[in-house]
Write an enzyme that holds these catalytic residues in place. Structure first.
Site, PDB file in Angstrom:
ATOM      1  N   GLY A 145      14.280  49.518  -0.457  1.00  0.00           N
ATOM      2  CA  GLY A 145      12.898  50.018  -0.488  1.00  0.00           C
ATOM      3  C   GLY A 145      12.745  51.238  -1.382  1.00  0.00           C
ATOM      4  O   GLY A 145      13.556  52.154  -1.338  1.00  0.00           O
ATOM      5  N   HIS A 155       1.429  44.772   4.566  1.00  0.00           N
ATOM      6  CA  HIS A 155       1.783  43.563   3.812  1.00  0.00           C
ATOM      7  C   HIS A 155       0.869  43.487   2.590  1.00  0.00           C
ATOM      8  O   HIS A 155      -0.340  43.711   2.697  1.00  0.00           O
ATOM      9  CB  HIS A 155       1.585  42.333   4.708  1.00  0.00           C
ATOM     10  CG  HIS A 155       2.012  41.057   4.051  1.00  0.00           C
ATOM     11  ND1 HIS A 155       3.337  40.684   3.955  1.00  0.00           N
ATOM     12  CD2 HIS A 155       1.296  40.082   3.434  1.00  0.00           C
ATOM     13  CE1 HIS A 155       3.416  39.525   3.307  1.00  0.00           C
ATOM     14  NE2 HIS A 155       2.198  39.133   2.992  1.00  0.00           N
TER      15      HIS A 155
HETATM   16  C1  GRF Z   1       5.097  47.083   0.021  1.00  0.00           C
HETATM   17  O1  GRF Z   1       4.570  46.253  -0.960  1.00  0.00           O
HETATM   18  C2  GRF Z   1       4.723  46.582   1.394  1.00  0.00           C
HETATM   19  O2  GRF Z   1       3.518  45.906   1.406  1.00  0.00           O
HETATM   20  C3  GRF Z   1       5.843  45.629   1.723  1.00  0.00           C
HETATM   21  O3  GRF Z   1       6.986  46.210   1.162  1.00  0.00           O
HETATM   22  C4  GRF Z   1       6.613  47.030   0.064  1.00  0.00           C
HETATM   23  C5  GRF Z   1       7.200  48.388   0.283  1.00  0.00           C
HETATM   24  O4  GRF Z   1       6.977  49.221  -0.813  1.00  0.00           O
HETATM   25  N1  GRF Z   1       5.942  45.424   3.140  1.00  0.00           N
HETATM   26  P1  GRF Z   1       7.401  50.742  -0.749  1.00  0.00           P
HETATM   27  O5  GRF Z   1       8.913  50.774  -0.480  1.00  0.00           O
HETATM   28  O6  GRF Z   1       6.632  51.396   0.339  1.00  0.00           O
HETATM   29  O7  GRF Z   1       7.094  51.301  -2.107  1.00  0.00           O
END
Ligand code: GRF
Length: 229
Positions: free
Chosen positions: A17, A117
């Site tokens: 992430g 999401h």
């Molecule tokens: C986002 O696009 C969220 O919708 C999905 O995972 C991604 C996380 O992005 N669940 P980040 O690590 O917060 O930049």
């Protein structure tokens, strides 16, 4: 912002992430737009970019490794619950967390786990629907709108009651990347708004239905309890 009540958050991130939603939450707290406190950020491995971002922002961080999928779920759940209890967590925010949570955690925090999401659920969700796969599917479908959804987490992927959604148009010539880039800032603002609603105790859940209550008076802010049963 009304009053001093600050909901205590756990933010959960996965191994790869990037942490932009986490950063948006931290920034909204710093600017006074969100009455919350990041009690703990929980990751699955120490070298995750999102965890580095969290530590740089001064958030407490813990790594809880899930262990093998078949045998590790119970121990993982027990350890997560220990960490959440130790930090008096009231609301768990998944922010790029890619796994199903152990059922013991879902049960213990029923109605108090959120996910964001990058599409308009209930379409374009479910197992394998993450990152560019979501935007690919939206483009292939010919949908004219996409957006983001903040929902309550149950024991499946992307199926829990929807708290807030925000829409963007799908434009001629969009690629998964351009669509994702249009949606991401909206994820940040929508997630912050949803957490603020929880902080103000304005989210009531009945079955699949979420009702957003009007602002309550400070003296009416009782125990934090989204379910009405
Ligand atoms: C986002 O696009 C969220 O919708 C999905 O995972 C991604 C996380 O992005 N669940 P980040 O690590 O917060 O930049």
């Amino acid at each position: 912002m009304r009053g001093d009540r600050r909901i205590k958050l756990a933010i959960m991130v996965s191994g790869k992430g990037r942490g932009s939603n986490l950063q948006a939450i931290v920034d909204a707290i710093s600017s006074g737009d969100l009455a919350a406190e990041v009690a703990i950020v929980v990751g699955v491995r120490p070298d995750a970019p999102a965890l580095e971002r969290a530590a740089a922002a001064g958030c407490p961080v813990e790594v809880v490794a899930p262990g093998p999928a078949e045998t590790g779920a119970e121990a993982y759940g027990t350890e997560l619950l220990r960490v959440f209890a130790a930090h008096q967590v009231e609301l768990i925010c998944l922010a790029g967390f890619m796994r199903l949570l152990p059922s013991a955690v879902v049960r213990a925090y029923r109605g108090r786990i959120l996910n964001v999401h990058p599409a308009l659920l209930p379409r374009f969700g479910g197992k394998g629907m993450f990152g560019h796969h979501v935007h690919d599917a939206v483009l292939v479908s010919g949908a004219h709108e996409s957006g983001c959804t903040v929902h309550i987490v149950d024991d499946q992927y992307d199926t829990g009651p929807i708290v807030l959604q925000s829409e963007v148009p799908v434009l001629e010539g969009d690629s998964p990347e351009t669509l994702a880039a249009r949606i991401l800032p909206l994820e940040h603002s929508t997630y912050v708004r949803a957490i603020q609603l929880f902080s103000e105790n304005r989210v009531q859940v009945s079955g699949d239905q979420v009702t957003i209550l009007p602002p309550l008076h400070e003296q009416d802010l009782g125990a934090f309890a989204p379910y009405d049963d």
